[in-house]
Design a protein around this motif. Structure first.
Motif, short mmCIF file in Angstrom:
data_model
loop_
_atom_site.label_atom_id
_atom_site.label_comp_id
_atom_site.label_asym_id
_atom_site.label_seq_id
_atom_site.Cartn_x
_atom_site.Cartn_y
_atom_site.Cartn_z
N SER A 1 1.39 3.25 -2.48
CA SER A 1 1.04 4.24 -3.51
C SER A 1 0.31 5.45 -2.95
CB SER A 1 0.18 3.57 -4.59
OG SER A 1 -1.02 3.08 -4.01
N SER A 2 0.02 5.47 -1.66
CA SER A 2 -0.82 6.54 -1.12
C SER A 2 -0.70 6.60 0.39
CB SER A 2 -2.27 6.23 -1.53
OG SER A 2 -3.18 7.09 -0.87
N THR B 1 -6.29 10.76 4.57
CA THR B 1 -5.61 10.16 3.40
C THR B 1 -6.71 9.97 2.34
OG1 THR B 1 -6.12 7.93 4.16
CG2 THR B 1 -4.02 8.86 4.91
N GLU B 2 -6.48 9.05 1.42
CA GLU B 2 -7.55 8.73 0.45
C GLU B 2 -8.54 7.72 1.04
OE1 GLU B 2 -5.73 7.64 -3.28
OE2 GLU B 2 -4.40 9.37 -3.18
N TYR C 1 -15.51 -3.71 8.37
CA TYR C 1 -14.18 -3.07 8.42
C TYR C 1 -13.58 -3.25 9.82
CZ TYR C 1 -10.39 0.29 8.52
OH TYR C 1 -9.15 0.88 8.67
N ASP D 1 -2.01 -6.92 -6.77
CA ASP D 1 -3.20 -6.85 -5.93
C ASP D 1 -2.96 -7.79 -4.75
OD1 ASP D 1 -5.72 -7.19 -4.73
OD2 ASP D 1 -6.74 -6.78 -6.63
N ILE D 2 -2.95 -7.24 -3.55
CA ILE D 2 -2.59 -8.02 -2.36
C ILE D 2 -3.61 -9.15 -2.10
CG2 ILE D 2 -3.83 -6.65 -0.59
CD1 ILE D 2 -0.15 -7.67 -0.27
N GLY E 1 -3.02 -1.77 11.93
CA GLY E 1 -4.39 -2.10 12.34
C GLY E 1 -5.20 -0.83 12.35
N VAL F 1 -6.99 9.46 10.23
CA VAL F 1 -5.84 10.00 9.48
C VAL F 1 -6.39 10.47 8.14
CG1 VAL F 1 -3.54 9.52 8.59
CG2 VAL F 1 -4.45 8.10 10.45
N LYS G 1 -10.14 -5.30 11.10
CA LYS G 1 -9.04 -4.74 11.88
C LYS G 1 -8.91 -5.43 13.24
CE LYS G 1 -7.33 -1.94 8.87
NZ LYS G 1 -5.96 -2.08 8.37
N GLY H 1 0.83 -1.21 0.00
CA GLY H 1 0.00 0.00 0.00
C GLY H 1 0.87 1.25 0.00
N ILE I 1 -0.59 6.51 4.28
CA ILE I 1 0.36 6.07 5.31
C ILE I 1 1.54 5.31 4.69
CG2 ILE I 1 0.60 4.53 7.31
CD1 ILE I 1 -2.40 5.24 7.95
N ASN J 1 0.57 -2.70 5.30
CA ASN J 1 -0.23 -1.49 5.39
C ASN J 1 -1.39 -1.48 4.40
OD1 ASN J 1 -0.62 1.63 5.66
ND2 ASN J 1 -0.07 1.33 3.51
N ARG K 1 -1.31 -1.62 -6.28
CA ARG K 1 -1.79 -1.89 -7.64
C ARG K 1 -1.41 -0.78 -8.61
NH1 ARG K 1 -7.79 -2.67 -5.61
NH2 ARG K 1 -6.95 -0.88 -4.48
N ARG K 2 -1.46 0.48 -8.16
CA ARG K 2 -1.25 1.61 -9.10
C ARG K 2 0.24 1.82 -9.35
NH1 ARG K 2 -4.99 5.84 -5.96
NH2 ARG K 2 -4.19 4.55 -4.25
N GLY L 1 -6.13 6.24 14.73
CA GLY L 1 -7.49 6.78 14.65
C GLY L 1 -7.62 7.50 13.32
P1 NDP Z 1 -5.11 5.15 1.34
O1 NDP Z 1 -6.38 4.85 0.62
O2 NDP Z 1 -4.50 6.49 1.16
O3 NDP Z 1 -4.01 4.04 1.00
C1 NDP Z 1 -4.36 2.68 0.92
C2 NDP Z 1 -3.23 1.91 0.26
O4 NDP Z 1 -3.57 0.51 0.25
C3 NDP Z 1 -3.00 2.34 -1.17
O5 NDP Z 1 -1.62 2.38 -1.42
C4 NDP Z 1 -3.65 1.23 -1.98
O6 NDP Z 1 -2.93 1.03 -3.20
C5 NDP Z 1 -3.40 0.02 -1.07
N1 NDP Z 1 -4.35 -1.05 -1.36
C6 NDP Z 1 -5.68 -1.09 -1.14
N2 NDP Z 1 -6.22 -2.22 -1.63
C7 NDP Z 1 -5.17 -2.91 -2.19
C8 NDP Z 1 -5.07 -4.15 -2.89
N3 NDP Z 1 -6.14 -4.90 -3.12
N4 NDP Z 1 -3.85 -4.54 -3.32
C9 NDP Z 1 -2.75 -3.79 -3.09
N5 NDP Z 1 -2.79 -2.61 -2.44
C10 NDP Z 1 -3.99 -2.18 -2.01
O7 NDP Z 1 -5.43 4.89 2.88
P2 NDP Z 1 -4.51 4.89 4.20
O8 NDP Z 1 -3.13 5.28 3.89
O9 NDP Z 1 -5.25 5.65 5.21
O10 NDP Z 1 -4.61 3.36 4.57
C11 NDP Z 1 -3.48 2.55 4.86
C12 NDP Z 1 -3.83 1.57 5.96
O11 NDP Z 1 -4.11 2.31 7.15
C13 NDP Z 1 -5.06 0.71 5.69
O12 NDP Z 1 -4.80 -0.59 6.13
C14 NDP Z 1 -6.14 1.37 6.55
O13 NDP Z 1 -7.13 0.45 6.92
C15 NDP Z 1 -5.31 1.81 7.73
N6 NDP Z 1 -5.89 2.84 8.56
C16 NDP Z 1 -6.25 4.06 8.04
C17 NDP Z 1 -6.79 5.03 8.86
C18 NDP Z 1 -7.26 6.34 8.35
O14 NDP Z 1 -8.02 7.03 9.07
N7 NDP Z 1 -6.87 6.77 7.17
C19 NDP Z 1 -6.93 4.80 10.30
C20 NDP Z 1 -6.55 3.48 10.73
C21 NDP Z 1 -6.02 2.56 9.90
P3 NDP Z 1 -3.59 0.79 -4.65
O15 NDP Z 1 -4.98 1.34 -4.62
O16 NDP Z 1 -2.66 1.51 -5.59
O17 NDP Z 1 -3.54 -0.70 -4.82
#
Ligand code: NDP
Ligand code: 8X3
Length: 257
Positions: free
Chosen positions: A15-16, A192-193, A157, A64-65, A143, A190, A161, A13, A18, A91, A38-39, A188
């Motif tokens: 690409s975006s 992001t996307e 969801y 794709d994970i 988590g 954050v 977690k 993860g 955290i 992540n 993926r991206r 908690g």
């Molecule tokens: P983003 O949407 O910004 O990033 C999510 C990342 O996960 C992207 O890089 C995306 O990459 C990757 N991802 C999602 N699905 C897949 C897949 N099927 N295969 C490969 N990669 C995948 O969100 P966050 O940075 O916020 O999320 C990161 C982690 O933090 C997640 O596990 C989320 O549950 C957790 N989290 C987030 C919180 C928040 O408030 N934002 C709070 C608590 C936990 P791509 O789409 O390019 O594949």
């Protein structure tokens, strides 16, 4: 303190959000990065930025994970110079929807469970045996506060977690007697996307999640990941819950309105 200079860090993860912040902080500290998502265009852009800023060496593994065969094969067959993963940051993950359970979308459930739980397991199962063999390694699972208690509409969801929390605890137990460390970081809110993905691209609705409060930034979480992996080798930071000052728990936030 343990230095991450020249250590090989695999971030899913990346690409975006955290994951991308972790990549930047580890690059700045001199690590070599295996960037997974993926991206691939995003990964390429990030790797180019990090090369320019810090002369970082990156290996891109677009996948794709959720795809068990691909994850297993790609992570088992990393090029020789990249095989010895020192730090795995699990992540990659997402939320989809905020429906009541009895009105939920089953495709959304499958996607969350497949990515957040099964994807994390595929990566862990493939990469941790090498850490045990080499007698070094650290697994960091991202988590969530959502794993500590459900909130309305969070149901599946939150369950995914909660599973990450149990898996992290179980992995720590199973690795007892080895030097491999296990950390779970539970953020908690954050910004992001994450919420854009949760609401299937509805950016206006996503904005409301962080309205009138000060959310965490992805760098706040990357700081905690970096802290955890740089403790002396005999120290295991097992679990860290990190919330904004404006958030008490999974259901209570303070909005200044
Ligand atoms: P983003 O949407 O910004 O990033 C999510 C990342 O996960 C992207 O890089 C995306 O990459 C990757 N991802 C999602 N699905 C897949 C897949 N099927 N295969 C490969 N990669 C995948 O969100 P966050 O940075 O916020 O999320 C990161 C982690 O933090 C997640 O596990 C989320 O549950 C957790 N989290 C987030 C919180 C928040 O408030 N934002 C709070 C608590 C936990 P791509 O789409 O390019 O594949
Ligand atoms: C993400 C935090 O509260 O939006 O895991 O579920 S929350």
């Amino acid at each position: 303190m343990v230095s991450v200079k020249d250590q090989i860090v695999l971030i899913t993860g990346a690409s975006s959000g955290i994951g991308a912040s972790c990549a930047r902080q580890f690059a700045e500290a001199g690590a070599k990065l295996v960037l997974v998502a993926r991206r691939d265009d995003r990964l390429e852009e990030l790797a180019a930025q990090l090369k320019q800023a810090f002369n970082t060496e990156s290996l891109l593994v677009p996948l794709d994970i959720r795809d068990r065969a691909t994850v297993t094969s790609e992570f088992s067959n990393l090029p020789m110079a990249w095989k010895s993963i020192d730090i795995l940051i699990n992540n990659a993950g997402l939320s989809r929807g905020l429906n009541k359970l009895h009105q939920g979308n089953i495709d959304d459930w499958e996607e969350m469970i497949d990515a957040n739980v099964k994807g994390l397991l595929y990566a862990t199962r493939t990469l941790v045996p090498g850490m045990v063999e080499r007698g070094r390694g650290h697994v960091v699972n991202i988590g969530s506060i959502a794993g500590r208690g459900a909130y309305p509409g969070g149901n599946v969801y939150c369950a995914s977690k909660a599973a990450v929390r149990a898996i992290s605890d179980g992995l720590k137990q199973d690795l007892l007697g080895t030097p491999v460390r296990v950390t779970e970081v539970e953020p908690g809110l954050v910004e992001t996307e994450f919420s854009i993905v949760r609401f299937h691209g509805d950016r206006d609705r996503a904005k409301t999640v962080y309205e009138d409060l000060t959310p965490l930034t992805p760098d706040d979480i990357a700081d905690v990941v970096m802290f955890s992996v740089t403790r002396p080798a005999h120290v295991n930071i097992s679990e860290v819950l990190v919330v904004p000052v404006d958030q008490a728990n999974a259901t209570q936030v303070h909005r200044r309105r």
